[in-house]
Design an enzyme around this catalytic site. Structure first.
Site, short mmCIF file in Angstrom:
data_model
loop_
_atom_site.label_atom_id
_atom_site.label_comp_id
_atom_site.label_asym_id
_atom_site.label_seq_id
_atom_site.Cartn_x
_atom_site.Cartn_y
_atom_site.Cartn_z
CG ASP A 44 43.35 47.78 46.09
OD1 ASP A 44 42.79 48.13 47.19
OD2 ASP A 44 44.06 48.73 45.66
CE1 TYR A 72 51.55 47.92 46.42
CE2 TYR A 72 52.94 49.97 47.43
CZ TYR A 72 52.03 48.75 47.46
OH TYR A 72 51.30 48.47 48.83
CG ASP A 86 40.09 49.80 41.28
OD1 ASP A 86 38.97 49.70 40.73
OD2 ASP A 86 40.36 49.62 42.61
NE ARG A 199 42.72 51.50 45.17
CZ ARG A 199 41.83 51.40 46.14
NH1 ARG A 199 40.46 51.64 45.53
NH2 ARG A 199 41.64 51.21 47.37
#
Length: 236
Positions: A44, A72, A86, A199
């Site tokens: 992203d 991550y 986000d 997310r």
């Protein structure tokens, strides 16, 4: 370098396609002709971290990298929601849910706190909620994602105001570590299978806690056996 694998540390604020375009320009200028460049998995725009790009004849190897698992690190804000999951979405404050902000006891040390064991107290409810997502889970991808719906990118439809129903799918969460917690921020490290959206994981954690959540910072540190330390190209 045309046929090389390129490891790039993507900066925040740049799309994955922007990274590809910039690398393509650099390689083409150096080679004196247009060099084909492709990515093996997007990040992203707000996210940072490892992107593996393939150049020249190497683009034929994309399938070798697209299904690799990933690691991550994500900073999650509790007590609010975002339309995109986000910081770029519309934020709605929800406030604190019962027994989320104040730690009540030290959690089990093994496999959780690592070097911080005994040095900081974490809320047991957060630990158990986060742990409940380890394994094979069903996840709904974000509406604002590159997944194609009837041949069109979901995020393009969403931006046009088209109501999009995202199909649920099964994904694999191998492990989740809580790295830090200080209301309203929870920082985790997640080792996940291909196709997992952090997310969506954050949103689901917030829903289960009853306070809402979204990702404010996201960094991909590993893809398969490839690590950020392998970075061999700087994107400026």
């Amino acid at each position: 370098m045309e046929d090389d694998i390129l490891w790039v540390d993507k900066p925040a604020g740049m799309s994955s396609f922007g990274v590809v375009a910039r690398v393509r320009r650099k390689l083409s200028e150096a080679a004196g002709h247009k060099v084909k460049v492709g990515h093996t998995g997007t990040l992203d725009p707000f996210a940072t971290g490892l992107m593996i790009l393939l150049a020249g004849k190497g683009t034929k190897r994309a399938d070798e990298f697209s299904k690799l698992d990933k690691i991550y690190e994500a900073k999650i804000r509790l007590g609010a929601t975002s339309t995109t999951g986000d910081p770029e979405g519309e934020i709605t404050e929800k406030g604190i849910s019962e027994n989320v902000a104040t730690p009540e006891k030290t959690l089990p040390e093994a496999g959780f706190l690592g070097d911080k064991a005994g040095s900081k107290k974490y809320l047991s409810r957060i630990f158990h909620v986060v742990s409940s997502f380890i394994g094979e889970i069903e996840q709904t991808p974000p509406v604002f994602s590159a997944i194609k719906i009837n041949g069109q990118r979901a995020y393009k439809l969403a931006r046009k105001g088209v109501e999009v129903e995202m199909p649920k799918r099964k994904v694999q969460i191998y492990s989740i570590e809580i790295l830090d917690y200080a209301w309203p921020y929870l920082t985790i490290r997640a080792h996940v299978g291909s196709g997992t959206y952090i997310r969506s994981l954050a949103v689901d954690i917030g829903e289960k806690l009853g306070c809402g959540a979204y990702v404010v910072e996201l960094r991909r540190t590993r893809v398969g056996t490839y690590d950020l330390k392998d970075v061999n190209m700087v994107v400026i």
